[in-house]
Design a protein around this motif. Sequence first.
Motif, PDB file in Angstrom:
ATOM      1  N   LYS A 155       9.856  58.889 -32.255  1.00  0.00           N
ATOM      2  CA  LYS A 155       8.407  58.670 -32.109  1.00  0.00           C
ATOM      3  C   LYS A 155       8.075  57.244 -32.511  1.00  0.00           C
ATOM      4  N   SER A 169      14.381  63.600 -34.317  1.00  0.00           N
ATOM      5  CA  SER A 169      13.580  63.162 -33.166  1.00  0.00           C
ATOM      6  C   SER A 169      12.302  62.437 -33.599  1.00  0.00           C
ATOM      7  N   ARG A 170      11.853  62.687 -34.830  1.00  0.00           N
ATOM      8  CA  ARG A 170      10.685  61.954 -35.352  1.00  0.00           C
ATOM      9  C   ARG A 170      10.900  60.445 -35.295  1.00  0.00           C
ATOM     10  N   TYR A 199       9.850  59.011 -27.823  1.00  0.00           N
ATOM     11  CA  TYR A 199       9.775  60.470 -27.941  1.00  0.00           C
ATOM     12  C   TYR A 199       9.405  61.134 -26.612  1.00  0.00           C
TER      13      TYR A 199
END
Length: 407
Positions: free
Chosen positions: A82, A78-79, A87
Amino acid sequence: MSILKRKKKLDSRNAEIESYALPIRFGPEMRVLIIGGGIAGLTLAGLLQQRGFKPRVVERIPEYGKVGYIIVLWPSGSRVLKGLGLYRDLIETGLPFSTYNVWDEKGEMLKSYSVDEVSEKYGPMISIYRSELISILRKNINPENITMGLSVEKIHQTPDEAIVTFSDGTRESFDLVVGCDGVRSRTRNLVFGDVPLSYSGMTGWSFWLKSGIAKSAHIAEYWGTGKFLGIWPTRNRLSVFTSIRSPKGTPDPVENRLDRIREHFSDFGGVVPEILANLEDPTEIFHDEYCDLRMDEWHKGRVVLVGDSAHAVLPTAGGGVAMAIESAAVLADELTRADSKYISQSLEAYVSRRRPRVNKVQDQSRMMGKVAFADSRAVSVLRNFVMRFYSSRLHLKYWDDLLKEPI
Ligand SMILES: Cc1cc2nc3c(=O)[nH]c(=O)nc-3n(C[C@H](O)[C@H](O)[C@H](O)COP(=O)(O)OP(=O)(O)OC[C@H]3O[C@@H](n4cnc5c(N)ncnc54)[C@H](O)[C@@H]3O)c2cc1C
């Protein structure tokens, strides 16, 4: 230096300059084709677009639908969202979870683990409906860059380009072709031949539950002997994932599917009887044989594989999506330093950065599969006993080791 030597030196310098005079495309100028607009393909396309590339994506299905099951996205995956500016959408659509509970098949809790400490350090584990994750990843992609309902028929490579024949008969040349077309990849088949998947011996069904227990907010996995049933909530939905031992190729016709599922899990306790009672449309139940894939090569010439097409992971550890997203991010990074002439250097760097981590996650998934789906009664009794003493500290260490290492 003799005249002859000087002439030779000049000739070789001229040859070098001439080779550069060929139309070399640097970084974003490169013509990149992405085959498959799933998790890896859309992530890669978004990242490349962000870096000024104009990748072309072809997706086999005519339009994105609502078919799919739950995805648990690790913070390492999920980074990447970002960096893509997605995100916020992810956390608003998905559901962070804080506990992971394991029960035996009769419904007695073996262990409850908190993942709060992991979330505190690395960000939350997020469960999300696969088609919602696809919608989020698509947000960034220029619609002009995706062609839906198109596949590949042929890939012909010369030292300078890859010439692709599409399923509509058209042909186009690219500097790089990226196969992001999933575990049963056509790109892989066209370029690497028939690479067999490793069947885990496990098959199973995934489905959404809409009533009764559907409001549960807790993850619960029921570990039996050669059987597994897990419930995984995400926002407004509850996903059920099951697994049984089964010989490869066992048919699963829609007819009597509900009866077969009920029969396999009839001896399970806890909330399982309620789940079985609420089974609805058998055509909306997803059936699969759980396989992973290890390949010696991930690229050949100007064709490279990313995600499940190169390194499918068993669903037992839920790392497939994180691995696909991480691999897409690493390839995008390497391509920013690439040019069309020396592209193999970047592809080699991509493989060496990704392979050790992917192998580790695949090993862990296989090991977890053996534990959770232990097929002898003696082994499952021993496993259940040991589970009660498997400390939260060891569980946290497992995550810490995985999440602290660079992708
Ligand atoms: C039951 C089950 C549960 C799972 N649960 C989890 C989980 O909880 N967490 C997790 O991280 N992972 C999970 N996984 C694994 C996860 O779904 C995959 O690892 C992940 O989707 C890989 O992404 P990908 O982009 O490589 O492939 P995919 O997401 O499968 O995308 C491939 C895309 O390519 C397209 N395509 C296929 N062939 C062609 C073609 N010839 N031409 C053009 N396009 C083509 C497809 O339509 C698709 O859009 C699960 C898998 C299964 C089977």
